[in-house]
Write a protein that holds these residues in place. Structure first.
Motif, PDB file in Angstrom:
ATOM      1  N   GLY A 104     -21.662 -14.098  -3.096  1.00 46.20           N
ATOM      2  CA  GLY A 104     -23.406 -14.323  -2.925  1.00 46.20           C
ATOM      3  C   GLY A 104     -24.403 -13.431  -2.854  1.00 46.20           C
ATOM      4  N   GLU A 105     -25.893 -13.436  -3.500  1.00 47.49           N
ATOM      5  CA  GLU A 105     -26.449 -12.061  -2.914  1.00 47.49           C
ATOM      6  C   GLU A 105     -26.686 -11.799  -1.321  1.00 47.49           C
ATOM      7  OE1 GLU A 105     -28.110  -8.707  -4.107  1.00 47.49           O
ATOM      8  OE2 GLU A 105     -27.143  -9.850  -5.774  1.00 47.49           O
ATOM      9  N   ASN A 106     -26.731 -12.466  -0.191  1.00 51.35           N
ATOM     10  CA  ASN A 106     -26.785 -12.649   1.357  1.00 51.35           C
ATOM     11  C   ASN A 106     -25.819 -12.568   1.861  1.00 51.35           C
ATOM     12  OD1 ASN A 106     -29.620 -12.220   1.048  1.00 51.35           O
ATOM     13  ND2 ASN A 106     -30.077 -14.570   0.584  1.00 51.35           N
ATOM     14  N   PHE A 107     -24.796 -13.196   1.677  1.00 48.23           N
ATOM     15  CA  PHE A 107     -23.276 -13.489   1.839  1.00 48.23           C
ATOM     16  C   PHE A 107     -22.367 -13.499   1.206  1.00 48.23           C
ATOM     17  CE2 PHE A 107     -19.833 -15.309   3.951  1.00 48.23           C
ATOM     18  CZ  PHE A 107     -19.633 -14.670   5.093  1.00 48.23           C
ATOM     19  N   ALA A 108     -21.052 -12.423   0.719  1.00 46.24           N
ATOM     20  CA  ALA A 108     -19.469 -12.833  -0.145  1.00 46.24           C
ATOM     21  C   ALA A 108     -18.874 -12.713   1.074  1.00 46.24           C
ATOM     22  CB  ALA A 108     -19.806 -11.056  -0.738  1.00 46.24           C
ATOM     23  N   GLY A 109     -17.496 -12.999   0.249  1.00 48.85           N
ATOM     24  CA  GLY A 109     -16.385 -12.630   0.693  1.00 48.85           C
ATOM     25  C   GLY A 109     -14.869 -11.972  -0.132  1.00 48.85           C
ATOM     26  N   SER A 110     -14.490 -11.494   0.119  1.00 50.07           N
ATOM     27  CA  SER A 110     -13.052 -10.913  -0.942  1.00 50.07           C
ATOM     28  C   SER A 110     -11.917 -10.199  -0.098  1.00 50.07           C
ATOM     29  CB  SER A 110     -13.915  -9.328  -1.442  1.00 50.07           C
ATOM     30  OG  SER A 110     -14.040  -8.126  -0.481  1.00 50.07           O
ATOM     31  N   PHE A 111     -10.629 -11.027  -1.067  1.00 49.56           N
ATOM     32  CA  PHE A 111      -9.530 -10.795  -0.130  1.00 49.56           C
ATOM     33  C   PHE A 111      -8.882  -9.555  -1.045  1.00 49.56           C
ATOM     34  CE2 PHE A 111      -7.961 -13.463  -3.326  1.00 49.56           C
ATOM     35  CZ  PHE A 111      -7.471 -13.004  -3.975  1.00 49.56           C
ATOM     36  N   SER A 112      -8.331  -7.966  -1.027  1.00 48.89           N
ATOM     37  CA  SER A 112      -7.827  -7.604  -1.108  1.00 48.89           C
ATOM     38  C   SER A 112      -6.050  -7.452  -0.835  1.00 48.89           C
ATOM     39  CB  SER A 112      -8.066  -6.389  -0.864  1.00 48.89           C
ATOM     40  OG  SER A 112      -7.997  -5.685   0.367  1.00 48.89           O
ATOM     41  N   ILE A 113      -5.741  -7.024  -1.604  1.00 49.64           N
ATOM     42  CA  ILE A 113      -3.616  -6.908  -1.710  1.00 49.64           C
ATOM     43  C   ILE A 113      -3.259  -5.482  -2.398  1.00 49.64           C
ATOM     44  CG2 ILE A 113      -3.305  -8.157  -3.434  1.00 49.64           C
ATOM     45  CD1 ILE A 113      -0.675  -9.246  -2.476  1.00 49.64           C
ATOM     46  N   GLY A 114      -2.541  -4.542  -2.006  1.00 47.69           N
ATOM     47  CA  GLY A 114      -2.480  -3.783  -2.456  1.00 47.69           C
ATOM     48  C   GLY A 114      -1.236  -2.946  -2.249  1.00 47.69           C
ATOM     49  N   THR A 115      -0.937  -1.444  -2.577  1.00 41.61           N
ATOM     50  CA  THR A 115      -0.156  -0.663  -1.174  1.00 41.61           C
ATOM     51  C   THR A 115      -0.264   0.885  -1.994  1.00 41.61           C
ATOM     52  OG1 THR A 115       2.716  -0.441  -0.864  1.00 41.61           O
ATOM     53  CG2 THR A 115       1.888  -0.306  -3.583  1.00 41.61           C
ATOM     54  N   GLY A 116       0.423   1.411  -0.276  1.00 40.67           N
ATOM     55  CA  GLY A 116       0.163   2.229  -0.704  1.00 40.67           C
ATOM     56  C   GLY A 116       1.915   3.532  -0.541  1.00 40.67           C
ATOM     57  N   PHE A 117       1.299   4.325  -0.743  1.00 41.82           N
ATOM     58  CA  PHE A 117       2.728   5.161  -1.126  1.00 41.82           C
ATOM     59  C   PHE A 117       3.337   6.673  -0.857  1.00 41.82           C
ATOM     60  CE2 PHE A 117       1.421   4.225  -4.987  1.00 41.82           C
ATOM     61  CZ  PHE A 117       1.768   5.388  -5.858  1.00 41.82           C
ATOM     62  N   TRP A 118       4.361   7.541   0.131  1.00 46.72           N
ATOM     63  CA  TRP A 118       4.028   9.072   0.171  1.00 46.72           C
ATOM     64  C   TRP A 118       5.312   8.983   0.249  1.00 46.72           C
ATOM     65  CZ3 TRP A 118       5.202  11.860   4.957  1.00 46.72           C
ATOM     66  CH2 TRP A 118       5.209  12.886   4.291  1.00 46.72           C
ATOM     67  N   PHE A 119       5.685   9.709  -0.374  1.00 49.53           N
ATOM     68  CA  PHE A 119       6.277  11.213  -0.615  1.00 49.53           C
ATOM     69  C   PHE A 119       6.898  12.558   0.054  1.00 49.53           C
ATOM     70  CE2 PHE A 119       9.568  12.735  -3.867  1.00 49.53           C
ATOM     71  CZ  PHE A 119      10.734  13.200  -3.200  1.00 49.53           C
ATOM     72  N   TRP A 120       7.206  12.718   0.255  1.00 43.85           N
ATOM     73  CA  TRP A 120       7.280  14.561   0.221  1.00 43.85           C
ATOM     74  C   TRP A 120       8.448  14.677   0.430  1.00 43.85           C
ATOM     75  CZ3 TRP A 120       6.488  17.662   5.784  1.00 43.85           C
ATOM     76  CH2 TRP A 120       6.201  18.096   5.349  1.00 43.85           C
ATOM     77  N   PRO A 121       9.080  15.481  -1.240  1.00 47.53           N
ATOM     78  CA  PRO A 121      10.267  16.332  -1.409  1.00 47.53           C
ATOM     79  C   PRO A 121      10.789  17.669  -1.136  1.00 47.53           C
ATOM     80  CG  PRO A 121       8.827  16.086  -3.373  1.00 47.53           C
ATOM     81  CD  PRO A 121       7.839  15.833  -1.653  1.00 47.53           C
ATOM     82  N   THR A 122      10.516  17.549   0.569  1.00 43.73           N
ATOM     83  CA  THR A 122      10.748  19.401   0.739  1.00 43.73           C
ATOM     84  C   THR A 122      11.473  18.772   2.495  1.00 43.73           C
ATOM     85  OG1 THR A 122      10.292  21.057   1.464  1.00 43.73           O
ATOM     86  CG2 THR A 122       8.885  19.158   2.089  1.00 43.73           C
ATOM     87  N   GLN A 123      12.105  19.765   3.207  1.00 40.38           N
ATOM     88  CA  GLN A 123      12.889  19.600   3.728  1.00 40.38           C
ATOM     89  C   GLN A 123      12.212  20.556   5.533  1.00 40.38           C
ATOM     90  OE1 GLN A 123      16.903  20.890   4.057  1.00 40.38           O
ATOM     91  NE2 GLN A 123      17.410  21.225   5.759  1.00 40.38           N
ATOM     92  N   ILE A 124      12.083  19.760   5.910  1.00 42.08           N
ATOM     93  CA  ILE A 124      11.377  20.793   8.227  1.00 42.08           C
ATOM     94  C   ILE A 124      12.371  19.938   8.218  1.00 42.08           C
ATOM     95  CG2 ILE A 124       9.545  20.639   9.566  1.00 42.08           C
ATOM     96  CD1 ILE A 124       7.718  19.955   7.479  1.00 42.08           C
ATOM     97  N   ASP A 125      13.175  21.402   9.175  1.00 46.57           N
ATOM     98  CA  ASP A 125      13.755  21.489  10.079  1.00 46.57           C
ATOM     99  C   ASP A 125      15.513  20.517   9.688  1.00 46.57           C
ATOM    100  OD1 ASP A 125      15.213  22.257  12.779  1.00 46.57           O
ATOM    101  OD2 ASP A 125      14.067  20.812  13.685  1.00 46.57           O
ATOM    102  N   ASN A 126      15.668  19.285  10.124  1.00 50.71           N
ATOM    103  CA  ASN A 126      16.979  18.783   9.842  1.00 50.71           C
ATOM    104  C   ASN A 126      16.616  17.258   8.747  1.00 50.71           C
ATOM    105  OD1 ASN A 126      15.944  17.266  12.402  1.00 50.71           O
ATOM    106  ND2 ASN A 126      17.956  16.720  12.983  1.00 50.71           N
ATOM    107  N   ILE A 127      15.469  16.570   8.300  1.00 49.18           N
ATOM    108  CA  ILE A 127      14.679  16.012   7.689  1.00 49.18           C
ATOM    109  C   ILE A 127      14.242  16.471   6.479  1.00 49.18           C
ATOM    110  CG2 ILE A 127      12.840  13.795   7.932  1.00 49.18           C
ATOM    111  CD1 ILE A 127      12.929  14.424  11.433  1.00 49.18           C
TER     112      ILE A 127
END
Length: 192
Positions: free
Chosen positions: A91-114
């Protein structure tokens, strides 16, 4: 009182969602830049201000569906998000939506013992409102994984954890034309 302070002042940054209830028009591309500002609190409750930049892209797949991509953070140190948004109330005065998704993160390095720290963040969101003001909720589930070195040894162990974090948000769209300012306030509550 300390338990109440920990509940209110602890947790992860609630990243900008840019979850207006309207989708991008078919075969069009919309984009935006943002900065998430929040205060992280140290053990002695000293506030440390943190600002995190983000880039957003949305492409219209149909009249009521678009595909979103965003990168939140700094180059080589941030989270990538993909989501699909469907506008089920049109609608021009009112709308509704849904979203579905994912986030991802990868850190291929080492800090201290992690090393090799990864995050997978599936989410589901609902948004309602008009072109000026909108509100909604987002349900996120964080899956963490990393390798940890046993103290004094050369053996690496895979560790993992998870957290369930619902949030509520309120947003405003200011401006007309192709440039708009969209402040959004998001409160995330870590439940696990």
């Amino acid at each position: 009182m300390r338990a109440i302070n920990l509940l209110i002042l602890s947790g992860c940054v609630s990243l900008a969602t840019y979850q207006t209830p309207y989708t991008t028009k078919e075969d069009e591309l919309s984009w935006g830049l943002s900065i998430s500002g929040y205060g992280a609190f140290s053990d002695d409750l000293v506030r440390i201000p943190v600002n995190i930049p983000a880039l957003y892209l949305r492409y219209g797949l149909s009249d009521n569906m678009d595909l979103g991509f965003s990168f939140v953070g700094f180059p080589f140190f941030g989270t990538t998000y993909l989501d699909l948004k469907n506008q089920f109330i049109r609608g021009e005065n009112f709308a509704g939506s849904f979203s579905i998704g994912t986030g991802f993160w990868f850190w291929p390095t080492q800090i201290d013992n992690i090393r090799n720290f990864t995050i997978l963040q599936p989410f589901f969101g609902l948004s309602f409102g008009n072109k000026r003001i909108y509100a909604g909720t987002k349900i996120q589930y964080f899956l963490f994984s990393y390798q940890e070195q046993k103290y004094g040894q050369y053996e690496w162990l895979r560790r993992s954890a998870s957290a369930f974090m619902p949030s509520a948000f309120l947003g405003f769209t200011l401006g007309k034309g192709s440039f708009k300012f969209v402040p959004e306030f998001d409160l995330m509550l870590p439940l696990s």
